[in-house]
Design an enzyme around this catalytic site. Sequence first.
Site, mmCIF file in Angstrom:
data_model
loop_
_atom_site.group_PDB
_atom_site.id
_atom_site.type_symbol
_atom_site.label_atom_id
_atom_site.label_comp_id
_atom_site.label_asym_id
_atom_site.label_seq_id
_atom_site.Cartn_x
_atom_site.Cartn_y
_atom_site.Cartn_z
ATOM 1 N N ASP A 95 0.446 -1.521 0.232
ATOM 2 C CA ASP A 95 0.158 0.081 0.048
ATOM 3 C C ASP A 95 1.492 1.267 0.337
ATOM 4 O OD1 ASP A 95 1.297 -0.080 2.262
ATOM 5 O OD2 ASP A 95 -1.449 0.492 3.781
ATOM 6 N N GLU A 96 2.056 1.633 -1.009
ATOM 7 C CA GLU A 96 2.889 2.477 -0.347
ATOM 8 C C GLU A 96 3.836 2.170 -1.702
ATOM 9 O OE1 GLU A 96 6.562 4.012 2.382
ATOM 10 O OE2 GLU A 96 4.875 2.572 3.223
#
Length: 390
Positions: A95-96
């Site tokens: 998620d990054e």
Amino acid sequence: MNSFFASVEQQLDSSLRGRPVAITAMENEHGCVVAASYEAKAFGVKTGTSVKDARRLCPGIAFRASRHRLYVRYNLRVAEVLDRHAELVRIRSVDEFQLALSGEATTLPGAAELVATLKAAVAAEVGECLRFSAGIGPNHLLAKIAGKLEKPNGFQWLFADNMPDRIAHLALDDLPGISSAMRDRLMRAGVRDVAALCQLDPRHARAIWRSVEGERFVRSLQCMDIPLVQTKRGGYGNSKVLAPAFRRPTEAYLVSRWLIEKSSARLRRDGRVAASFSLFMSPIGRRGWGRSVKCAPSQDTATFLRINRALWREAWPYIRGAELMSIGVHLADVDHLVTRTGDLLLPLRPAERTASERASVAMDYINDRWGAGTIRLGINRPHPGFFERG
């Protein structure tokens, strides 16, 4: 990404939108929350909250079992959009993402315009529920910290002209990479807040960390351009928090065999060999048990299964009659197959695979072609969980 796992579920199921949602690692009341929507966070539900406590805090909460492979597919869809509009340097996690800015985007107005473009593109092309908070800085650490300052759907920046004042309100262990143990070590050294950490002599930080990483960390906080260092892979392993049906030692042993088949296949995929094998288990109500065994460098599944069986026999008097909460296997002391020396007694030439290793490679090919588990080395018990579902 903001509440990424929960947001993906809300994107796929419109009935979940606007509702508190929790993602769990296990499909029963004994698990805990691994991700929560912002609607759930408003009730105090967060990562690590037990299912029981989440129901108490938020009676109307909706639970969904994690589907990690699904989230990875959405990760790649987001990455494709970002890379089309900017330079995607690396996918830091599921998620990054890390982007490099150039041209007009190196100015604050230009960066703000780019962020707005990216937000609109992700919403339009991936899903309206998928939002992110952007952070900009002269290095990856400050950009990451900036991205956490305004959530959800925010945009913040950290530069020399607003540091350290902009983050002075944070606690030491709010910073990524500062564990509670490192916080205590800093406190003992007289570094009691973020402002003091930012002003620390980098050489002193190296002494506190007992590593050059302390110097790199503080220089990053001081707005220097400190690039990420490529890390060397230390090993291949899998661990599993066991569902109740798998907690008897006889069942857990079969799960360990499945974990070894998965780990050794990854080892071969990367062209590596491992020279040690470790087994860990956590009996309920007893201290954990673990052992490591050195071996000749190998990528052969059967070799690691034999070591595993011997270690389970050694552990049996201790775990007999107990239930196991978790087990883990780890292949360590890894090196590249191409650097492995030969053996005159086998005989085996340098970088050559043994017959058993060649059989394992053939097994990998068939399993990739026809599906995982088409060929197995004896009986095992697949226990799909967080990283296998979806």
